[in-house]
Design a protein around this motif. Structure first.
Motif, PDB file in Angstrom:
ATOM      1  N   ARG A  21      11.935   4.709   4.241  1.00 23.34           N
ATOM      2  CA  ARG A  21      11.779   3.432   4.594  1.00 23.34           C
ATOM      3  C   ARG A  21      12.916   2.398   4.609  1.00 23.34           C
ATOM      4  O   ARG A  21      12.870   1.378   5.203  1.00 23.34           O
ATOM      5  CB  ARG A  21      10.653   2.729   3.466  1.00 23.34           C
ATOM      6  N   ASP A  71       0.369  -0.253  12.861  1.00 28.01           N
ATOM      7  CA  ASP A  71       1.253  -0.952  13.903  1.00 28.01           C
ATOM      8  C   ASP A  71       1.754  -0.272  15.171  1.00 28.01           C
ATOM      9  O   ASP A  71       1.696   1.015  14.967  1.00 28.01           O
ATOM     10  CB  ASP A  71       2.520  -1.359  12.923  1.00 28.01           C
ATOM     11  N   HIS A 112       4.037   2.905  14.850  1.00 24.40           N
ATOM     12  CA  HIS A 112       3.714   4.224  14.479  1.00 24.40           C
ATOM     13  C   HIS A 112       2.281   4.512  15.489  1.00 24.40           C
ATOM     14  O   HIS A 112       1.754   5.759  15.292  1.00 24.40           O
ATOM     15  CB  HIS A 112       3.235   4.177  12.882  1.00 24.40           C
ATOM     16  N   ASP A 135      -1.863   6.439   9.059  1.00 20.62           N
ATOM     17  CA  ASP A 135      -0.653   6.022   8.834  1.00 20.62           C
ATOM     18  C   ASP A 135       0.103   7.103   8.128  1.00 20.62           C
ATOM     19  O   ASP A 135      -0.393   8.013   7.568  1.00 20.62           O
ATOM     20  CB  ASP A 135      -0.554   4.693   7.934  1.00 20.62           C
ATOM     21  N   ASP A 136       1.601   6.798   8.212  1.00 22.52           N
ATOM     22  CA  ASP A 136       2.350   7.725   7.380  1.00 22.52           C
ATOM     23  C   ASP A 136       2.124   7.821   5.832  1.00 22.52           C
ATOM     24  O   ASP A 136       2.014   8.785   5.244  1.00 22.52           O
ATOM     25  CB  ASP A 136       3.761   7.652   7.715  1.00 22.52           C
ATOM     26  N   ILE A 148       0.227   5.094   2.486  1.00 22.31           N
ATOM     27  CA  ILE A 148      -0.472   4.155   1.743  1.00 22.31           C
ATOM     28  C   ILE A 148       0.336   3.740   0.580  1.00 22.31           C
ATOM     29  O   ILE A 148       0.459   4.572  -0.399  1.00 22.31           O
ATOM     30  CB  ILE A 148      -1.823   4.078   1.535  1.00 22.31           C
ATOM     31  N   THR A 154       1.295   0.041  -1.344  1.00 22.16           N
ATOM     32  CA  THR A 154       0.442  -0.987  -1.915  1.00 22.16           C
ATOM     33  C   THR A 154      -0.908  -1.089  -1.270  1.00 22.16           C
ATOM     34  O   THR A 154      -1.926  -1.856  -1.874  1.00 22.16           O
ATOM     35  CB  THR A 154       1.112  -2.446  -2.001  1.00 22.16           C
ATOM     36  N   GLY A 168      -1.424  -2.845   1.285  1.00 24.49           N
ATOM     37  CA  GLY A 168      -1.584  -4.010   1.960  1.00 24.49           C
ATOM     38  C   GLY A 168      -1.834  -3.675   3.506  1.00 24.49           C
ATOM     39  O   GLY A 168      -2.736  -4.540   4.125  1.00 24.49           O
ATOM     40  N   SER A 169      -1.183  -2.803   4.114  1.00 25.25           N
ATOM     41  CA  SER A 169      -1.306  -2.668   5.716  1.00 25.25           C
ATOM     42  C   SER A 169      -2.907  -2.232   5.948  1.00 25.25           C
ATOM     43  O   SER A 169      -3.424  -2.919   6.893  1.00 25.25           O
ATOM     44  CB  SER A 169      -0.507  -1.575   6.298  1.00 25.25           C
TER      45      SER A 169
HETATM   46  C1  R5P Z   1       4.908   0.912   7.198  1.00 27.44           C
HETATM   47  O1  R5P Z   1       5.702   0.507   7.939  1.00 27.44           O
HETATM   48  C2  R5P Z   1       4.480   2.284   6.843  1.00 27.44           C
HETATM   49  O2  R5P Z   1       3.982   3.059   8.005  1.00 27.44           O
HETATM   50  C3  R5P Z   1       3.071   2.220   6.191  1.00 27.44           C
HETATM   51  O3  R5P Z   1       2.416   1.345   6.740  1.00 27.44           O
HETATM   52  C4  R5P Z   1       3.592   1.365   4.943  1.00 27.44           C
HETATM   53  O4  R5P Z   1       4.535   2.116   4.251  1.00 27.44           O
HETATM   54  C5  R5P Z   1       2.418   1.137   4.142  1.00 27.44           C
HETATM   55  O5  R5P Z   1       2.767   0.243   2.951  1.00 27.44           O
HETATM   56  P1  R5P Z   1       1.500  -0.237   2.379  1.00 27.44           P
HETATM   57  O6  R5P Z   1       0.514   0.223   1.944  1.00 27.44           O
HETATM   58  O7  R5P Z   1       2.222  -1.256   1.045  1.00 27.44           O
HETATM   59  O8  R5P Z   1       1.192  -1.703   3.293  1.00 27.44           O
END
Ligand code: R5P
Length: 332
Positions: free
Chosen positions: A107, A180, A183, A229-230, A232, A234, A236-237
């Motif tokens: 990241r 997003d 991705h 997603d790659d 999870i 926190t 938040g996304s």
């Molecule tokens: C972010 O840009 C990655 O693809 C994941 O969406 C991100 O790492 C997720 O992080 P969080 O769960 O904190 O939103």
């Protein structure tokens, strides 16, 4: 465990597998696939807080595989891995393979603020300096991070296990949704493999644990959604995306990610999402029992690493591990 594990004695006495302290269970699984055992290590913390790691048996002339995921405490696990690689090199190992199922520093892949380190590259360099001849990892935050590593690196995907699992479900009304646009390509590959459509959120990160998703591009209304997603972290996304999906009248929601990091408020956030039918992740990161929600399913990727290690040691192509995109699934 899949039934394609390697035959007993394949590596005779030529292979040594060591596990760092981050994820011994996955190391055991990989060793079982390879029909061998995990060798002992001895670690000690001195009174001045210095760490000492000793490999528990001779590695002279051997192929050494060291398995370490970058889970908390990440700095400790990184240092332990570097010391194990260095120890193997100075003990005359023939080859040294660093297997890092979750490379968290992926990241940190760009200079998006003044005077910061691109730590994903720095750590890749350190692995090479320590003596790794080869790295294996899975689903890097962005595929370009692959190029940070100064030694040959196999960037594996867990998508095979997701495809196998999702094929057991009714997908007739389902769509894959990426939180997003960056991705969306990954989500689109999964969607193609499942023979369904894809959509993506327009996400902007506001802080470590909160994001804003202004809109969802694609036809999600009234569908079942597989949010893919790659990782999870926190939560938040996925939290933000689930709110938007609910507002769009989506039916059943499944959250899927390769790396179930579940840091900070993640578990509380996930537990509060009534509409989420299932959370599907893999075991690249150990998930302790207190984080295992009743609707969580953890798929194993041990056999994928085992297969890749076997191919490397046997001098066989590993590109066949990726062939399922075009040949195995599409159209089936
Ligand atoms: C972010 O840009 C990655 O693809 C994941 O969406 C991100 O790492 C997720 O992080 P969080 O769960 O904190 O939103």
């Amino acid at each position: 465990m899949t039934d394609d594990s390697v035959p007993m004695g394949q590596f005779a006495d030529s292979l040594r597998i060591f596990a760092g302290s981050s994820h011994p269970e996955l190391a055991q699984e990989i060793a079982a696939y390879l029909n061998t055992r995990v060798s002992e290590i001895h670690t000690e913390r001195f009174s001045n807080d210095n760490l000492m790691v000793q490999l528990g048996e001779s590695v002279r002339g051997k192929d050494v595989v060291i398995i370490q995921s970058f889970t908390p405490n990440v700095s400790e696990h990184l240092l332990e891995l570097l010391m194990m690689i260095d120890a193997a090199r100075s003990a005359s190992a023939r080859t040294i393979h660093a297997v890092i199922p979750y490379y968290s520093y992926a990241r940190s892949d760009k200079k998006d603020a003044p005077r910061i380190s691109i730590a994903g590259r720095l750590i890749a360099d350190l692995l090479g300096h320590a003596g790794a001849d080869h790295v294996m990892t899975m689903t890097l935050h962005s595929p370009q991070v692959h190029g940070f590593f100064p030694v040959p690196t196999d960037h594996l995907t867990a998508d095979e296990v997701f495809v196998d699992y999702f094929h057991t479900l009714d997908l007739s009304n389902a769509i894959v949704v990426s939180p997003d646009i960056g991705h969306a390509k990954r989500a689109s590959r999964l969607a193609k493999s499942l023979g369904i459509g894809v959509a993506a959120g327009d996400k902007e990160r506001q802080s470590d644990d909160s994001v804003a998703i202004s809109t969802i591009i694609g036809d999600v209304d009234g569908r079942d959604a597989i949010v893919f997603d790659d990782e999870i972290a926190t939560g938040g996304s996925v939290c933000e995306l689930v709110n938007l999906l609910e507002a769009r009248g989506v039916g059943r929601i499944i959250l899927a990610c390769t790396h179930g990091v579940f840091s900070g408020p993640a578990i509380a956030r996930l537990a509060a999402m009534d509409k989420v039918y299932e959370i599907v992740t893999t075991n690249t990161v150990p998930i302790p029992s207190y984080k295992r929600l009743p609707n969580m399913r953890v798929l194993s990727v041990g056999h994928i690493f085992g297969r890749a290690i076997n191919c490397n040691l046997m001098g066989q192509s590993i590109s066949s591990l990726f062939a399922f995109w075009s040949e195995k699934w599409i159209g089936h």
